[in-house]
Motif scaffolding. Sequence first.
Motif, PDB file in Angstrom:
ATOM      1  N   ILE A 132       0.849  -1.197   0.000  1.00  0.00           N
ATOM      2  CA  ILE A 132       0.000   0.000   0.000  1.00  0.00           C
ATOM      3  C   ILE A 132       0.882   1.242   0.000  1.00  0.00           C
ATOM      4  O   ILE A 132       0.676   2.181  -0.766  1.00  0.00           O
ATOM      5  N   TYR A 133       1.903   1.213   0.841  1.00  0.00           N
ATOM      6  CA  TYR A 133       2.812   2.363   0.888  1.00  0.00           C
ATOM      7  C   TYR A 133       3.596   2.509  -0.409  1.00  0.00           C
ATOM      8  O   TYR A 133       3.748   3.606  -0.948  1.00  0.00           O
ATOM      9  N   LEU A 134       4.071   1.381  -0.903  1.00  0.00           N
ATOM     10  CA  LEU A 134       4.872   1.410  -2.132  1.00  0.00           C
ATOM     11  C   LEU A 134       4.048   1.942  -3.301  1.00  0.00           C
ATOM     12  O   LEU A 134       4.424   2.913  -3.962  1.00  0.00           O
ATOM     13  N   ASN A 135       2.897   1.325  -3.522  1.00  0.00           N
ATOM     14  CA  ASN A 135       2.057   1.696  -4.643  1.00  0.00           C
ATOM     15  C   ASN A 135       1.538   3.138  -4.510  1.00  0.00           C
ATOM     16  O   ASN A 135       1.513   3.892  -5.473  1.00  0.00           O
ATOM     17  N   LYS A 147      -0.919   7.342   5.245  1.00  0.00           N
ATOM     18  CA  LYS A 147      -1.165   6.988   6.640  1.00  0.00           C
ATOM     19  C   LYS A 147      -2.592   7.358   7.038  1.00  0.00           C
ATOM     20  O   LYS A 147      -3.304   6.572   7.668  1.00  0.00           O
ATOM     21  N   GLN A 148      -3.005   8.561   6.619  1.00  0.00           N
ATOM     22  CA  GLN A 148      -4.363   9.018   6.952  1.00  0.00           C
ATOM     23  C   GLN A 148      -5.428   8.109   6.350  1.00  0.00           C
ATOM     24  O   GLN A 148      -6.436   7.820   6.974  1.00  0.00           O
ATOM     25  N   LYS A 149      -5.180   7.660   5.111  1.00  0.00           N
ATOM     26  CA  LYS A 149      -6.219   6.911   4.402  1.00  0.00           C
ATOM     27  C   LYS A 149      -6.045   5.416   4.539  1.00  0.00           C
ATOM     28  O   LYS A 149      -6.810   4.656   3.943  1.00  0.00           O
ATOM     29  N   PHE A 150      -5.027   4.994   5.298  1.00  0.00           N
ATOM     30  CA  PHE A 150      -4.669   3.583   5.329  1.00  0.00           C
ATOM     31  C   PHE A 150      -5.860   2.681   5.664  1.00  0.00           C
ATOM     32  O   PHE A 150      -6.172   1.742   4.934  1.00  0.00           O
ATOM     33  N   ASP A 151      -6.559   3.020   6.754  1.00  0.00           N
ATOM     34  CA  ASP A 151      -7.675   2.164   7.201  1.00  0.00           C
ATOM     35  C   ASP A 151      -8.774   2.106   6.156  1.00  0.00           C
ATOM     36  O   ASP A 151      -9.365   1.061   5.909  1.00  0.00           O
ATOM     37  N   GLU A 152      -9.015   3.274   5.551  1.00  0.00           N
ATOM     38  CA  GLU A 152     -10.037   3.355   4.516  1.00  0.00           C
ATOM     39  C   GLU A 152      -9.691   2.440   3.339  1.00  0.00           C
ATOM     40  O   GLU A 152     -10.547   1.722   2.811  1.00  0.00           O
ATOM     41  N   ILE A 153      -8.425   2.476   2.950  1.00  0.00           N
ATOM     42  CA  ILE A 153      -7.959   1.652   1.830  1.00  0.00           C
ATOM     43  C   ILE A 153      -8.138   0.172   2.141  1.00  0.00           C
ATOM     44  O   ILE A 153      -8.690  -0.592   1.351  1.00  0.00           O
ATOM     45  N   ALA A 181      -8.018  -0.285  -4.608  1.00  0.00           N
ATOM     46  CA  ALA A 181      -8.312   0.480  -3.390  1.00  0.00           C
ATOM     47  C   ALA A 181      -7.299   1.601  -3.213  1.00  0.00           C
ATOM     48  O   ALA A 181      -7.655   2.725  -2.865  1.00  0.00           O
ATOM     49  N   VAL A 182      -6.032   1.297  -3.452  1.00  0.00           N
ATOM     50  CA  VAL A 182      -5.018   2.340  -3.305  1.00  0.00           C
ATOM     51  C   VAL A 182      -5.286   3.452  -4.310  1.00  0.00           C
ATOM     52  O   VAL A 182      -5.330   4.630  -3.972  1.00  0.00           O
ATOM     53  N   ALA A 183      -5.503   3.042  -5.557  1.00  0.00           N
ATOM     54  CA  ALA A 183      -5.707   4.021  -6.617  1.00  0.00           C
ATOM     55  C   ALA A 183      -6.942   4.873  -6.366  1.00  0.00           C
ATOM     56  O   ALA A 183      -6.946   6.077  -6.637  1.00  0.00           O
ATOM     57  N   ALA A 184      -7.982   4.246  -5.815  1.00  0.00           N
ATOM     58  CA  ALA A 184      -9.238   4.966  -5.623  1.00  0.00           C
ATOM     59  C   ALA A 184      -9.100   6.069  -4.581  1.00  0.00           C
ATOM     60  O   ALA A 184      -9.913   6.986  -4.531  1.00  0.00           O
ATOM     61  N   HIS A 185      -8.079   5.991  -3.752  1.00  0.00           N
ATOM     62  CA  HIS A 185      -7.939   6.991  -2.717  1.00  0.00           C
ATOM     63  C   HIS A 185      -6.956   8.100  -3.057  1.00  0.00           C
ATOM     64  O   HIS A 185      -6.559   8.869  -2.209  1.00  0.00           O
ATOM     65  N   LEU A 186      -6.559   8.136  -4.309  1.00  0.00           N
ATOM     66  CA  LEU A 186      -5.761   9.267  -4.788  1.00  0.00           C
ATOM     67  C   LEU A 186      -6.663  10.490  -4.816  1.00  0.00           C
ATOM     68  O   LEU A 186      -7.823  10.367  -5.158  1.00  0.00           O
ATOM     69  N   GLU A 187      -6.124  11.630  -4.474  1.00  0.00           N
ATOM     70  CA  GLU A 187      -6.981  12.805  -4.579  1.00  0.00           C
ATOM     71  C   GLU A 187      -6.304  13.946  -5.324  1.00  0.00           C
ATOM     72  O   GLU A 187      -6.010  14.976  -4.752  1.00  0.00           O
ATOM     73  N   PRO A 188      -6.058  13.750  -6.589  1.00  0.00           N
ATOM     74  CA  PRO A 188      -5.432  14.814  -7.366  1.00  0.00           C
ATOM     75  C   PRO A 188      -6.504  15.739  -7.926  1.00  0.00           C
ATOM     76  O   PRO A 188      -7.698  15.455  -7.800  1.00  0.00           O
ATOM     77  N   GLU A 189      -6.093  16.850  -8.518  1.00  0.00           N
ATOM     78  CA  GLU A 189      -7.077  17.732  -9.150  1.00  0.00           C
ATOM     79  C   GLU A 189      -7.547  17.144 -10.475  1.00  0.00           C
ATOM     80  O   GLU A 189      -8.664  17.343 -10.894  1.00  0.00           O
ATOM     81  N   ILE A 190      -6.634  16.423 -11.143  1.00  0.00           N
ATOM     82  CA  ILE A 190      -6.980  15.820 -12.425  1.00  0.00           C
ATOM     83  C   ILE A 190      -6.666  14.334 -12.348  1.00  0.00           C
ATOM     84  O   ILE A 190      -5.559  13.961 -11.989  1.00  0.00           O
ATOM     85  N   CYS A 208     -16.194  -0.010  -7.888  1.00  0.00           N
ATOM     86  CA  CYS A 208     -15.203   0.881  -8.477  1.00  0.00           C
ATOM     87  C   CYS A 208     -15.876   2.023  -9.213  1.00  0.00           C
ATOM     88  O   CYS A 208     -15.508   3.187  -9.075  1.00  0.00           O
ATOM     89  N   LEU A 209     -16.916   1.677  -9.988  1.00  0.00           N
ATOM     90  CA  LEU A 209     -17.649   2.703 -10.728  1.00  0.00           C
ATOM     91  C   LEU A 209     -18.229   3.738  -9.777  1.00  0.00           C
ATOM     92  O   LEU A 209     -18.173   4.935 -10.027  1.00  0.00           O
ATOM     93  N   GLY A 210     -18.777   3.232  -8.663  1.00  0.00           N
ATOM     94  CA  GLY A 210     -19.342   4.130  -7.659  1.00  0.00           C
ATOM     95  C   GLY A 210     -18.286   5.087  -7.149  1.00  0.00           C
ATOM     96  O   GLY A 210     -18.504   6.293  -7.045  1.00  0.00           O
ATOM     97  N   LYS A 211     -17.121   4.549  -6.862  1.00  0.00           N
ATOM     98  CA  LYS A 211     -16.026   5.362  -6.335  1.00  0.00           C
ATOM     99  C   LYS A 211     -15.588   6.419  -7.357  1.00  0.00           C
ATOM    100  O   LYS A 211     -15.341   7.567  -7.015  1.00  0.00           O
ATOM    101  N   MET A 212     -15.544   5.995  -8.624  1.00  0.00           N
ATOM    102  CA  MET A 212     -15.157   6.932  -9.675  1.00  0.00           C
ATOM    103  C   MET A 212     -16.179   8.047  -9.797  1.00  0.00           C
ATOM    104  O   MET A 212     -15.830   9.212 -10.014  1.00  0.00           O
ATOM    105  N   GLY A 213     -17.455   7.670  -9.678  1.00  0.00           N
ATOM    106  CA  GLY A 213     -18.518   8.660  -9.738  1.00  0.00           C
ATOM    107  C   GLY A 213     -18.367   9.686  -8.640  1.00  0.00           C
ATOM    108  O   GLY A 213     -18.520  10.891  -8.854  1.00  0.00           O
ATOM    109  N   GLU A 214     -18.040   9.212  -7.425  1.00  0.00           N
ATOM    110  CA  GLU A 214     -17.807  10.100  -6.285  1.00  0.00           C
ATOM    111  C   GLU A 214     -16.716  11.112  -6.597  1.00  0.00           C
ATOM    112  O   GLU A 214     -16.850  12.294  -6.323  1.00  0.00           O
ATOM    113  N   VAL A 215     -15.618  10.596  -7.178  1.00  0.00           N
ATOM    114  CA  VAL A 215     -14.497  11.464  -7.511  1.00  0.00           C
ATOM    115  C   VAL A 215     -14.945  12.545  -8.475  1.00  0.00           C
ATOM    116  O   VAL A 215     -14.656  13.733  -8.301  1.00  0.00           O
TER     117      VAL A 215
END
Lengths: 423, 283
Positions: A132-135, A147-153, A181-190, A208-215
Amino acid sequence: MNDIVIKVENLGKKYIIGHQVERGGYTALRDVLMQNARTLWNKTKDLARGKPIIQGDTMEEVWALKDVSFEIHRGEAVGIIGRNGAGKSTLLKILSRITEPTTGRVTIKGRVASLLEVGTGFHPELSGRENIYLNGTILGMTRVEIKQKFDEIVAFAEIEKFLDTPVKRYSSGMYIRLAFAVAAHLEPEILVVDEVLAVGDAQFQKKCLGKMGEVAKGGRTVLFVSHNMAAISTLCEKAFLFTNGYLNKSGTTAQVVSVYLQAGSLKNGEIVWTGGIGDDFIRLYSVRILNCSNSVSTSFFSHEEFFIEFDHVREKSSDSIRMGFQLLASDGVVVLTSEDGDCDDLKYRKRGRYRTRVSMPANFLNNGTYYLTIGAHIPMQRIIFLEKECLSFVVERTGGVGGHVDDGRRGLIRPLLKWYDER
Amino acid sequence: MTDSSSTHPQEPVLIIEPGRTEKNYWADLWRYRELFVILAWRDISVRYKQTIIGILWAIIRPLLTMVVFTVIFGRIAKLPSEGSSPYALMVFAAMLPWSLFSNALSESSNSLISNANLIGKVYFPRLIIPAATMVTAFIDFLISFIILIGMMVYYQFTPGWHMLLLPFFILLALLASLGPGLWITALNVKYRDFRYIIPFVVQFGLYVSPVGFSSKIVPEQWRLLYSLNPMVGVIDGFRWCILGGNSPIYMPGFLLSLAIIAFFLWLGVSRFRKMEKTFADLI
């Protein structure tokens, strides 16, 4: 809110592909040695000049992307569609700075995170936690963010119990869940996403689709490449259609998707090549799909037989040329491959003009859109021509096995199997 | 800077154009320092996975080479040591920088190829990958340094103030391998020939560098020429630090080695940066 975050001007990407020149007849050892010496010398020259080396004797320029210009506003979710090889992935690679364009210019405002693959950089020997940390770091998150999102991931991936197991012991499903899960918790502007939803089981895809929709609803800009029209339609309000490296159409998703589907279905019941394609062994002049009353069509019922018809000329008598097709489902899965040489009496062909038909049996394909790739080759030697996804047709939901049920039947094919009582 | 994930009023503007080298390349390198750390950590933690004696390999290899060299060069060929220092200690003082150099060189020159999947899928300054392998080699170095301390205790050899300058020479050994390493790993992307050259160069270099013997036995008129091998300067420096006054440095030769290291570093970095953009297309 309406400012431009991605501006693309006259973007182009050229690849140089090498071809091996075939040498007919006998080759003397001397010629081979001379040829090799010459290639070695040319390669050394290229090496000294710092030019890229091309494998093969002749080169061909291929524009994977040409003259592409568009603008994307903040908070838009844009779908990018097109056939395989239309330039979508090249565009994403340029936007994520993995490869450099040959011409043009891109201006991007804000941090970009691109997801061209799930689980990039996963190391099989490391545990889930370590990966998780590596990716996460590879995808551009900082250690604090992870670290903040670890549990969520971990919760999203549903792998709590296996957190300290090396991922090489994971099932492929767990592996993909963790990676996404790791990828879904990225929070970039783009966020730039390529076809990652094609993996995992249906239930996870939904998640996954749901998560993408949220983003996308969270006000971020999303670029999403997919062959899954349903996913594009739900996620994106705008779409671009790419054809052979050009930006063919842009507009609302509904418009663009319908252009894409039409281009795929209505026009392509028949293709005629004036002058034909091929070489001095075989030339193909036309291909068409015929229904059971012998007229060109692109829509069939599952319970009807239909035909694919080839008009071709054999310039030389030969028993080594094979002509055939590949049938692809709308998501690109190859359903089957078939060729004329499968039938013994069509293995040897005299010189002459032929009209050859292949019959697709009734009660075989499930409903959906299908594509045909047409080609001819000399097995184990070379491909004479290959026309990718040049024809398409639709098998209607009604009619045939299970045709009366609203949801239809699940599965790639919808055969009428023989059921009978033993006692 | 731009580390916050919330929308910034002052967003970074990125321009992608053909042939454009980023102005803030080195700043970018700094921004990706966490990736550097994590890649180095990955390489270290994976290095001795699924081995029985694990990290002991980092001790056994230089130790055995040292024993062999001491027996062959010191006992059989009866070559002189430096001053009054024990032969084994003199050999080991050279084994340390040599294995640091050769490990760093072979790991870094294969690094891009073994990380091909990353290069094709994510952007980051590519320099991070070969640079991170330096850390692995350095950790191995630290472990085998323990042997040196053990040997010093055994021979009851007290190092002088020179020892304090050792970090400088460690850095020098790393830089000496980074330059060629960068160049070769970039070439390796296009021409896999180089992956076969490196093991040969490393094996060959062990004998042309003054590892098993003292560089003092090289005739005076050839010493400057001998110092064209950058490792001569580094090894002499290590011996000077560890053996102290017993092993004075030959200054002109040392400066020449420094210049060669600097040249290769420049060459490596500039070649690497020139080819960097095309890695994803070629790998």
